[in-house]
Design a protein around this motif. Structure first.
Motif, PDB file in Angstrom:
ATOM      1  N   MET A  27     117.020 116.505  93.291  1.00 20.05           N
ATOM      2  CA  MET A  27     115.593 116.394  92.993  1.00 20.05           C
ATOM      3  C   MET A  27     115.237 117.239  91.764  1.00 20.05           C
ATOM      4  N   ILE A  28     114.282 116.745  90.985  1.00 18.68           N
ATOM      5  CA  ILE A  28     113.805 117.498  89.830  1.00 18.68           C
ATOM      6  C   ILE A  28     112.919 118.636  90.326  1.00 18.68           C
ATOM      7  N   SER A  29     113.177 119.830  89.853  1.00 16.26           N
ATOM      8  CA  SER A  29     112.440 120.995  90.330  1.00 16.26           C
ATOM      9  C   SER A  29     111.006 120.992  89.812  1.00 16.26           C
ATOM     10  N   GLU A  30     110.135 121.634  90.576  1.00 17.84           N
ATOM     11  CA  GLU A  30     108.738 121.774  90.169  1.00 17.84           C
ATOM     12  C   GLU A  30     108.660 122.607  88.886  1.00 17.84           C
ATOM     13  N   GLU A  31     109.559 123.561  88.744  1.00 16.88           N
ATOM     14  CA  GLU A  31     109.593 124.397  87.534  1.00 16.88           C
ATOM     15  C   GLU A  31     109.841 123.551  86.290  1.00 16.88           C
ATOM     16  N   LEU A  32     110.779 122.596  86.392  1.00 17.94           N
ATOM     17  CA  LEU A  32     111.075 121.738  85.246  1.00 17.94           C
ATOM     18  C   LEU A  32     109.911 120.798  84.943  1.00 17.94           C
ATOM     19  N   ILE A  33     109.273 120.278  85.985  1.00 19.49           N
ATOM     20  CA  ILE A  33     108.097 119.423  85.790  1.00 19.49           C
ATOM     21  C   ILE A  33     107.021 120.189  85.023  1.00 19.49           C
ATOM     22  N   GLN A  34     106.775 121.416  85.421  1.00 19.72           N
ATOM     23  CA  GLN A  34     105.751 122.217  84.750  1.00 19.72           C
ATOM     24  C   GLN A  34     106.159 122.513  83.300  1.00 19.72           C
ATOM     25  N   GLN A  35     107.454 122.674  83.065  1.00 19.08           N
ATOM     26  CA  GLN A  35     107.930 122.879  81.694  1.00 19.08           C
ATOM     27  C   GLN A  35     107.640 121.637  80.843  1.00 19.08           C
ATOM     28  N   PHE A  36     107.893 120.471  81.408  1.00 17.86           N
ATOM     29  CA  PHE A  36     107.617 119.234  80.686  1.00 17.86           C
ATOM     30  C   PHE A  36     106.120 119.096  80.403  1.00 17.86           C
ATOM     31  N   ILE A  37     105.296 119.429  81.388  1.00 19.69           N
ATOM     32  CA  ILE A  37     103.842 119.347  81.187  1.00 19.69           C
ATOM     33  C   ILE A  37     103.415 120.287  80.065  1.00 19.69           C
ATOM     34  N   LYS A  38     104.018 121.478  80.039  1.00 23.25           N
ATOM     35  CA  LYS A  38     103.720 122.435  78.962  1.00 23.25           C
ATOM     36  C   LYS A  38     104.113 121.860  77.606  1.00 23.25           C
ATOM     37  N   GLU A  39     105.224 121.142  77.554  1.00 23.59           N
ATOM     38  CA  GLU A  39     105.683 120.548  76.298  1.00 23.59           C
ATOM     39  C   GLU A  39     104.705 119.502  75.762  1.00 23.59           C
ATOM     40  N   THR A  40     103.937 118.907  76.636  1.00 26.09           N
ATOM     41  CA  THR A  40     103.007 117.869  76.165  1.00 26.09           C
ATOM     42  C   THR A  40     101.923 118.435  75.257  1.00 26.09           C
ATOM     43  N   GLU A  41     101.778 119.749  75.240  1.00 27.68           N
ATOM     44  CA  GLU A  41     100.820 120.360  74.307  1.00 27.68           C
ATOM     45  C   GLU A  41     101.245 120.089  72.866  1.00 27.68           C
ATOM     46  N   LEU A  42     102.566 120.144  72.616  1.00 25.11           N
ATOM     47  CA  LEU A  42     103.076 119.816  71.282  1.00 25.11           C
ATOM     48  C   LEU A  42     102.797 118.353  70.960  1.00 25.11           C
ATOM     49  N   PHE A  43     103.035 117.484  71.920  1.00 25.99           N
ATOM     50  CA  PHE A  43     102.758 116.067  71.701  1.00 25.99           C
ATOM     51  C   PHE A  43     101.290 115.848  71.351  1.00 25.99           C
ATOM     52  N   GLU A  44     100.413 116.468  72.110  1.00 31.55           N
ATOM     53  CA  GLU A  44      98.984 116.283  71.868  1.00 31.55           C
ATOM     54  C   GLU A  44      98.592 116.782  70.475  1.00 31.55           C
ATOM     55  N   GLU A  45      99.171 117.900  70.077  1.00 30.21           N
ATOM     56  CA  GLU A  45      98.895 118.457  68.744  1.00 30.21           C
ATOM     57  C   GLU A  45      99.322 117.503  67.633  1.00 30.21           C
ATOM     58  N   ARG A  46     100.532 116.936  67.761  1.00 32.04           N
ATOM     59  CA  ARG A  46     101.030 116.021  66.740  1.00 32.04           C
ATOM     60  C   ARG A  46     100.310 114.683  66.790  1.00 32.04           C
ATOM     61  N   LEU A  47      99.871 114.282  67.968  1.00 34.38           N
ATOM     62  CA  LEU A  47      99.087 113.059  68.090  1.00 34.38           C
ATOM     63  C   LEU A  47      97.768 113.184  67.336  1.00 34.38           C
ATOM     64  N   ARG A  48      97.126 114.330  67.459  1.00 39.72           N
ATOM     65  CA  ARG A  48      95.877 114.556  66.716  1.00 39.72           C
ATOM     66  C   ARG A  48      96.139 114.486  65.213  1.00 39.72           C
ATOM     67  N   ALA A  49      97.254 115.065  64.777  1.00 41.13           N
ATOM     68  CA  ALA A  49      97.586 115.042  63.349  1.00 41.13           C
ATOM     69  C   ALA A  49      97.833 113.612  62.878  1.00 41.13           C
ATOM     70  N   PHE A  50      98.484 112.818  63.700  1.00 37.49           N
ATOM     71  CA  PHE A  50      98.737 111.411  63.350  1.00 37.49           C
ATOM     72  C   PHE A  50      97.425 110.638  63.285  1.00 37.49           C
ATOM     73  N   GLU A  51      96.563 110.853  64.260  1.00 37.35           N
ATOM     74  CA  GLU A  51      95.269 110.171  64.281  1.00 37.35           C
ATOM     75  C   GLU A  51      94.436 110.546  63.049  1.00 37.35           C
ATOM     76  N   ALA A  52      94.584 111.783  62.583  1.00 37.62           N
ATOM     77  CA  ALA A  52      93.813 112.254  61.419  1.00 37.62           C
ATOM     78  C   ALA A  52      94.458 111.854  60.096  1.00 37.62           C
ATOM     79  N   GLY A  53      95.625 111.209  60.143  1.00 32.95           N
ATOM     80  CA  GLY A  53      96.320 110.809  58.928  1.00 32.95           C
ATOM     81  C   GLY A  53      97.089 111.920  58.259  1.00 32.95           C
ATOM     82  N   GLU A  54      97.321 113.016  58.986  1.00 31.20           N
ATOM     83  CA  GLU A  54      98.016 114.161  58.402  1.00 31.20           C
ATOM     84  C   GLU A  54      99.541 113.992  58.436  1.00 31.20           C
TER      85      GLU A  54
END
Length: 518
Positions: A1-28
């Motif tokens: 089973m995937i540990s809850e710790e790893l799931i939370q790590q992945f969720i934390k990583e989505t902050e980078l995705f969200e940041e780059r998504l905003r940059a893409f949406e802004a044309g940066e």
């Protein structure tokens, strides 16, 4: 089973995705740069607008809890288009920037992984859809697929692969997952072992996998995967992406070289790692209540229980399709869904009295073999797409329906919108791949034809190219082909070996003398 710790790590990583998504949406940042980042998170920008998010379901298994989650999100967003892929995932399409971030995080919290759904990562681990329920199977391979999935996901943050890695398990000779055509494949043997294949793959320069172990030990599946990772990272091409998939190792090492090096890597893995434990957690104690028969009904090896198939056209689920399915399954205990690589959904562990409700709820799907054909999403959604795969399939079905051919006369066709092969066209008896063709000075959308491919064992083989047809003539070509086959009272697969010259003649009639722009 995937540990809850790893799931939370992945969720934390989505902050980078969200940041780059905003940059893409802004044309940066441009589309290519964004793709290099978003792929790791299972997300891609669509060709025209909005985003796709790929949800991983190891072995194609969807529990009732995960189905309920999808039903809830369908009502909330709504999710208008969901595509079942040939890797047994669900691609959720047409999401806005805010929706894709929210769905990614909420899915992770429910244990549905999106990380690694794209980019140079291990993809969704595949398993025969009726594994554990099929009376013909050598043994149930789903627990091993889920173990390998957990193993790969747990190593996701440390891996640096040359390209993506696809792993598949097959429980019968039908080989629905094309296990011997993947980067790493396991096919179950009657004596309880695995035949292990590696360095295969469809797409440009397709190759069958190399048989590296005839009697692999099921309890060592994680070690066989570790060996493949070691082989791929040691000899894979990190400089030329056009030749970085594992199948190109056959060109550099040769089949014997691959086998020798793989077995060396396996010995290293045995010395350095402990095999991951395999859990058997999906048995059902449900009892039958009668008998029932039908074209979409499959008796399970569990006495009195049945599976029902449902093939939404083109593997595309609409919001309505999913909501109806969720509603009917809500009151049926101890059941689950399995996704098939061909776009079919199987509903398992049903009693005879429960089957009619499922048949009624899933009556909108394909009605015969041809209508259960496979297609990638294609243009206008896919960035890389060349051909309008879904448009072509819909028009082919519409035209063929008018002929009332007997079921089984025409085969299940496989359509890929580009050479990447997401429709597995090279593993089918009749496949199509999107391209362009010049006709009387005009460049038209077209599809390359492939014939004689086969996943079934023995006799698995890569299809051969047989011509190029303009997109608009393909529905009528299939009708003429069907009329020829009908005269013989055979199926396409039975007819073709003795009538290949006639098939090629028919292709030339529709192809003309046009030349493909290369």
């Amino acid at each position: 089973m995937i540990s809850e710790e790893l799931i939370q790590q992945f969720i934390k990583e989505t902050e980078l995705f969200e940041e780059r998504l905003r940059a893409f949406e802004a044309g940066e940042i441009d589309r290519k740069t964004f793709k290099g980042i978003s792929g790791r998170f299972g997300c891609y920008a669509q060709r025209e607008k909005n985003y796709m998010l790929r949800l991983r379901f190891p072995g194609g298994r969807i529990s009732k809890e995960h189905l309920a989650f999808l039903g809830e999100k369908t009502r909330e967003y709504p999710l208008e288009l969901m595509k079942i892929t040939t890797c047994q995932t669900i691609q959720v399409h047409n999401l806005s920037a805010s929706q894709v971030v929210s769905l990614m995080r909420e899915a992770l919290q429910k244990g549905i992984i999106t990380i690694g759904g794209g980019g140079d990562n291990p993809r969704n681990v595949m398993s025969s859809p009726l594994s554990g329920a099929d009376s013909r199977e050598a043994f149930d391979v789903l627990p091993y697929a889920e173990t390998v999935s957990d193993y790969l996901i747990s190593r996701m943050t440390e891996l640096h692969l040359p390209r993506k890695l696809k792993v598949a398990f097959s429980n019968t000779e039908e080989n629905t997952t094309h296990a011997n055509m993947r980067d790493l494949g396991f096919t179950a043997n009657p004596e309880g072992t695995f035949s292990v294949y590696c360095a295969g793959g469809l797409g440009p320069n397709p190759k069958m996998g190399v048989l590296v172990e005839k009697n692999g030990k099921p309890q060592e599946v994680s070690l066989y995967v570790s060996a493949m990772i070691r082989l791929f990272t040691k000899y894979g091409d990190y400089k030329n992406r056009g030749k970085s998939r594992s199948r190109y190792l056959q060109d550099t090492l040769g089949e014997e070289g691959i086998k020798k090096e793989y077995l060396c890597c396996l010995e290293e893995a045995r010395k350095e790692e402990i095999p991951w434990p395999v859990f058997y957690s999906h048995s059902t104690l449900k009892s039958g209540d009668g008998e029932i028969e039908g074209s979409r009904i499959f008796p399970q090896k569990q006495p009195g229980l049945y599976a029902v198939s449902y093939h939404p056209i083109g593997g595309c689920l609409t919001q309505k399709n999913l909501m109806v399915l969720c509603e009917v399954l809500r009151n049926i205990p101890d059941t689950e869904l399995r996704l098939s690589p061909d776009g079919t959904i199987y509903i398992l562990h049903l009693t005879a009295k429960e089957v009619p409700r499922i048949l009624e709820a899933t009556g909108s799907g394909g009605e015969n073999l041809f209508e259960t054909s496979t297609s990638c999403i294609g243009v206008p959604i896919c960035q890389r797409g060349i051909g309008c795969s879904q448009w072509l399939l819909a028009h082919c079905i519409e035209r063929v329906r008018k002929e009332n051919f007997p079921d089984g006369l025409l085969p299940r066709i496989h359509i890929s919108g580009c050479p990447s092969g997401c429709g597995t066209h090279q593993a089918s008896s009749l496949g199509f791949m999107g391209c362009r063709k010049k006709v009387e000075g005009e460049t038209l959308p077209a599809f390359r034809l492939f014939i004689n491919g086969q996943a079934k064992k023995p006799g698995s083989r890569i299809g051969e190219e047989a011509g190029i047809l303009p997109e608009e003539v393909i529905p009528e070509f299939l009708v003429e082909l069907g009329r020829d086959i009908q005269k013989s009272h055979k199926s396409f697969e039975e007819w073709l070996p003795e009538n290949k010259d006639r098939f090629l003649e028919l292709v030339r009639e529709f192809e003309g003398a046009a030349k493909l722009i290369r």
